[in-house]
Scaffold this active site. Structure first.
Site, PDB file in Angstrom:
ATOM      1  CG  LEU A 183      -4.315   4.757   0.701  1.00  0.00           C
ATOM      2  CD1 LEU A 183      -2.829   5.011   0.465  1.00  0.00           C
ATOM      3  CD2 LEU A 183      -5.141   5.926   0.190  1.00  0.00           C
ATOM      4  CB  ALA A 184      -9.203  -0.007  -1.233  1.00  0.00           C
TER       5      ALA A 184
ATOM      6  NE  ARG B 136       3.782  -6.637  -5.302  1.00  0.00           N
ATOM      7  CZ  ARG B 136       4.237  -5.822  -4.340  1.00  0.00           C
ATOM      8  NH1 ARG B 136       5.319  -6.134  -3.657  1.00  0.00           N
ATOM      9  NH2 ARG B 136       3.587  -4.707  -4.054  1.00  0.00           N
TER      10      ARG B 136
ATOM     11  N   GLY C 153      -0.150   6.450  -7.622  1.00  0.00           N
ATOM     12  CA  GLY C 153       0.644   6.399  -6.401  1.00  0.00           C
ATOM     13  C   GLY C 153      -0.175   6.648  -5.147  1.00  0.00           C
TER      14      GLY C 153
ATOM     15  CG  ASP D 271      -1.881  -4.094   1.252  1.00  0.00           C
ATOM     16  OD1 ASP D 271      -1.802  -3.321   2.228  1.00  0.00           O
ATOM     17  OD2 ASP D 271      -1.005  -4.181   0.380  1.00  0.00           O
TER      18      ASP D 271
ATOM     19  N   GLY E 148       9.364   0.722   2.600  1.00  0.00           N
ATOM     20  CA  GLY E 148       9.988   2.020   2.832  1.00  0.00           C
ATOM     21  C   GLY E 148      10.685   1.992   4.194  1.00  0.00           C
TER      22      GLY E 148
ATOM     23  CD  GLU F 241       8.318   3.760  -0.632  1.00  0.00           C
ATOM     24  OE1 GLU F 241       7.921   2.639  -0.983  1.00  0.00           O
ATOM     25  OE2 GLU F 241       8.103   4.217   0.501  1.00  0.00           O
TER      26      GLU F 241
ATOM     27  CG  ASN G 178       2.597  -6.537  -1.075  1.00  0.00           C
ATOM     28  OD1 ASN G 178       1.646  -5.752  -1.132  1.00  0.00           O
ATOM     29  ND2 ASN G 178       3.700  -6.266  -0.421  1.00  0.00           N
TER      30      ASN G 178
ATOM     31  NE  ARG H 298     -28.240 -30.237  -3.097  1.00  0.00           N
ATOM     32  CZ  ARG H 298     -29.017 -30.614  -4.123  1.00  0.00           C
ATOM     33  NH1 ARG H 298     -29.387 -31.885  -4.246  1.00  0.00           N
ATOM     34  NH2 ARG H 298     -29.410 -29.734  -4.996  1.00  0.00           N
TER      35      ARG H 298
HETATM   36  C1  UD1 Z   1       3.788   1.356   0.579  1.00  0.00           C
HETATM   37  C2  UD1 Z   1       4.715   2.479   1.074  1.00  0.00           C
HETATM   38  C3  UD1 Z   1       5.938   1.858   1.777  1.00  0.00           C
HETATM   39  C4  UD1 Z   1       5.489   0.943   2.892  1.00  0.00           C
HETATM   40  C5  UD1 Z   1       4.498  -0.098   2.372  1.00  0.00           C
HETATM   41  C6  UD1 Z   1       3.914  -0.857   3.514  1.00  0.00           C
HETATM   42  C7  UD1 Z   1       4.480   4.313  -0.503  1.00  0.00           C
HETATM   43  C8  UD1 Z   1       5.079   5.040  -1.638  1.00  0.00           C
HETATM   44  N1  UD1 Z   1       5.143   3.275  -0.035  1.00  0.00           N
HETATM   45  O1  UD1 Z   1       4.515   0.627  -0.401  1.00  0.00           O
HETATM   46  O2  UD1 Z   1       6.766   2.890   2.309  1.00  0.00           O
HETATM   47  O3  UD1 Z   1       6.606   0.313   3.487  1.00  0.00           O
HETATM   48  O4  UD1 Z   1       3.405   0.534   1.673  1.00  0.00           O
HETATM   49  O5  UD1 Z   1       3.145  -1.931   3.047  1.00  0.00           O
HETATM   50  O6  UD1 Z   1       3.407   4.693  -0.057  1.00  0.00           O
HETATM   51  N2  UD1 Z   1      -2.881   2.354  -3.737  1.00  0.00           N
HETATM   52  C9  UD1 Z   1      -3.880   3.163  -4.253  1.00  0.00           C
HETATM   53  N3  UD1 Z   1      -3.620   3.947  -5.321  1.00  0.00           N
HETATM   54  C10 UD1 Z   1      -2.384   3.985  -5.908  1.00  0.00           C
HETATM   55  C11 UD1 Z   1      -1.356   3.165  -5.379  1.00  0.00           C
HETATM   56  C12 UD1 Z   1      -1.648   2.355  -4.294  1.00  0.00           C
HETATM   57  O7  UD1 Z   1      -5.012   3.164  -3.755  1.00  0.00           O
HETATM   58  O8  UD1 Z   1      -2.221   4.744  -6.868  1.00  0.00           O
HETATM   59  C13 UD1 Z   1      -3.182   1.511  -2.597  1.00  0.00           C
HETATM   60  C14 UD1 Z   1      -2.991   0.035  -2.883  1.00  0.00           C
HETATM   61  O9  UD1 Z   1      -4.214  -0.532  -3.345  1.00  0.00           O
HETATM   62  C15 UD1 Z   1      -2.585  -0.518  -1.524  1.00  0.00           C
HETATM   63  C16 UD1 Z   1      -1.908   0.655  -0.843  1.00  0.00           C
HETATM   64  O10 UD1 Z   1      -2.272   1.808  -1.562  1.00  0.00           O
HETATM   65  O11 UD1 Z   1      -3.710  -0.909  -0.745  1.00  0.00           O
HETATM   66  C17 UD1 Z   1      -0.392   0.533  -0.813  1.00  0.00           C
HETATM   67  O12 UD1 Z   1       0.073   0.446  -2.155  1.00  0.00           O
HETATM   68  P1  UD1 Z   1       1.251  -0.522  -2.570  1.00  0.00           P
HETATM   69  O13 UD1 Z   1       1.501  -0.364  -4.007  1.00  0.00           O
HETATM   70  O14 UD1 Z   1       1.002  -1.881  -2.031  1.00  0.00           O
HETATM   71  O15 UD1 Z   1       2.459   0.178  -1.754  1.00  0.00           O
HETATM   72  P2  UD1 Z   1       3.822  -0.517  -1.369  1.00  0.00           P
HETATM   73  O16 UD1 Z   1       4.677  -0.643  -2.567  1.00  0.00           O
HETATM   74  O17 UD1 Z   1       3.550  -1.744  -0.585  1.00  0.00           O
HETATM   75 CA    CA Z   2       1.638  -3.110  -0.106  1.00  0.00          CA
END
Ligand code: UD1
Ligand code: CA
Length: 464
Positions: A8-9, A15, A81, A107, A142, A157, A227, A332
């Site tokens: 998921l990226a 932040r 999400g 991440d 979470g 969460e 983060n 260089r």
């Molecule tokens: C998420 C988890 C949480 C866990 C934590 C661990 C959920 C709802 N929560 O929270 O339980 O403890 O990771 O680090 O999953 N992303 C997308 N598309 C979106 C949203 C996010 O690709 O619509 C990607 C972000 O770029 C990131 C990853 O998903 O790489 C996690 O998203 P992030 O918003 O950091 O989740 P957390 O709030 O950390």
């Molecule tokens: Ca995260």
């Protein structure tokens, strides 16, 4: 059995307060995304799906640069999400023909292959396995909620949790293994009925409990997410130490690991010595027995076996075997110093081929030049390569002797074994074996000091 991972990226990484997407931030020579992809590489999965959204084109390019077999990218048009992100991958058909799916965030640069292999080993027996961990401070993560028997019943969460649930120390790493059919079934039932109004991937867990949900625990040091930039620096310290420990085990001497910075892709040979304040960046290589530092920065450069580079900055250059650079040299791009050559104190070079055993020992600028084997360049020599419009080349033949403070006004050639007189401004070619002197002849003016003093004393008398 065919296996895939979904990375998921798509998120922005609010932040980070950055114009650059979070997963593209570099740490110890690789982007965060690249670290995650490298952790996946040894698992030899059939497919790796990277979900992109924010700065999609750049994230796609970075994902593809890893050259992982089976890599595909899917766009999540709006970041609704983590569950929605996985749903996008599913709806694009990215999971077709797949039996088991790893899901992980982009991440987690500290991730290593072992916990993922442990997850996959557990996955075959259940609908879902969660990679859990015990962070020093679980706030924000979470939490895994378990019943009296210890069975995981759901993930809550932090923001949606009760005080009792917030007291749980077992946190969700955001990394899971799913049975593909069970996951896709769970995704169809997601709703955004929570504090953040997002489709949480964590909400697929509870409905899968009757079909089997497990958890395996990983060390916090491998799965902690990044983060913000403070966490990025902390992750950098851990990654750096891992690299230095590996190098020391491979036979590299590192005088002070707390003051040595080596990027992920750098290669260093046995018995090389890295002194404090050494920075090896990008695609740098250091040969066996080389001595680097103190206070030296090498970027995208190659240092040959047994070479020495002290207190210098070297960018995009090749330093030959047993050659010496520094102290205080600025080497260089396009510099190639051959075997046994020398670039010494307060010398700057650029786009310069310096032949075997040739020496530029002091206070010189050598740019757009070729220096033959065994030539010696006197102190304070300058290749005058720029006429205000274009750059021109200087060629110095093998065995030439360039006198101190020679200005070589390019384009110009000094032949093999040619000489220039100290202080010369050389504007035309010097034949092989010849001496060129280009400066005004010395005159002797006898009694000058005496006459000058007398003149001064006269003027003092006249004005009093
Ligand atoms: C998420 C988890 C949480 C866990 C934590 C661990 C959920 C709802 N929560 O929270 O339980 O403890 O990771 O680090 O999953 N992303 C997308 N598309 C979106 C949203 C996010 O690709 O619509 C990607 C972000 O770029 C990131 C990853 O998903 O790489 C996690 O998203 P992030 O918003 O950091 O989740 P957390 O709030 O950390
Ligand atoms: Ca995260």
């Amino acid at each position: 059995m065919s296996r895939a991972a979904i990375v998921l990226a798509a998120g922005k990484g609010t932040r980070f307060r950055s114009d650059l997407a979070k997963v593209l931030h570099p740490v110890v020579g690789r982007t965060m995304l690249r670290w995650v992809l490298e952790a996946l590489r040894p698992l030899e999965l059939d497919r790796i799906v990277v979900v992109v959204g924010h700065q999609a084109a750049d994230v796609v390019a970075e994902a593809e640069a890893a050259g992982l077999p089976g890599l595909v990218t899917v766009t999540q048009p709006e970041q609704l999400g983590t569950g929605h992100a996985v749903r996008c991958a599913s709806e694009e058909g990215a999971l077709e023909g797949i039996d088991e799916v790893l899901v992980l965030p982009g991440d987690v640069p500290l991730l290593e292959p072992e916990p993922l292999a442990a997850l996959l080993a557990d996955a075959g027996q259940r609908a879902a396995t969660i990679l859990a961990f015990e962070p020093a401070d679980p706030g924000g993560y979470g939490r895994l909620v378990r019943d009296e028997d210890g069975t995981v019943t759901r993930i809550v969460e932090h923001r949606d949790a009760t005080d009792a649930e917030r007291a749980i120390t077992e946190a969700n790493s955001g990394i899971y293994a799913f049975d593909r059919a069970a996951l896709e079934d769970g995704l169809t039932r997601l709703a955004a009925d929570n504090v953040q109004g997002e489709e949480y991937l964590t909400d697929v867990i509870a409905p899968l409990v009757p079909r089997g949900v497990g958890a395996v625990t990983a060390p916090a040091g491998l799965v902690s997410g990044v983060n913000d930039r403070a966490q990025l620096a902390e992750a950098g310290a851990v990654l750096r130490r891992r690299i230095l420990t590996r190098l020391m085990r491979e036979g590299v001497s590192i005088i002070d690991p707390d003051a040595t910075y080596v990027d992920a892709e750098v290669r260093v040979g046995v018995d090389a010595v890295l002194r404090p304040g050494t920075h090896l960046e990008g695609a740098t290589t250091v040969g066996a027995g080389a001595d680097v530092g103190p206070a030296t920065r090498l970027v995208d450069s190659a240092v040959g076996e047994g070479a020495t580079v002290a207190q210098s900055v070297v960018l995009g250059a090749e330093i030959g075997e047993h050659a010496t650079v520094g102290p205080f040299s600025y080497v260089r791009a396009g510099t190639r110093l051959a075997t046994g050559g020398k670039i010494g104190a307060f010398v700057e070079t650029k786009n310069a081929e310096i032949g075997e055993g040739a020496k530029v020992p002091h206070l010189s600028y050598v740019g757009d030049a070729e220096i033959g084997a065994g030539a010696n360049i006197g102190a304070a020599t300058v290749t005058v390569n720029y006429d205000g419009f274009a750059k021109h080349r200087t060629v110095i033949g093998p065995g030439a002797r360039i006198g101190s403070d020679t200005m070589l006004v390019a384009p110009v050639t000094v032949g093999a074994e040619g000489y220039t007189g100290a202080g010369s401004v050389i504007t035309s070619d010097v034949p092989d074996g010849a001496l060129a002197v280009a400066r005004s002849e010395q005159r002797i003016i006898e009694g000058y000091a005496e006459r000058k003093r007398a003149k001064h004393e006269r003027s003092q008398r006249d004005s009093s």
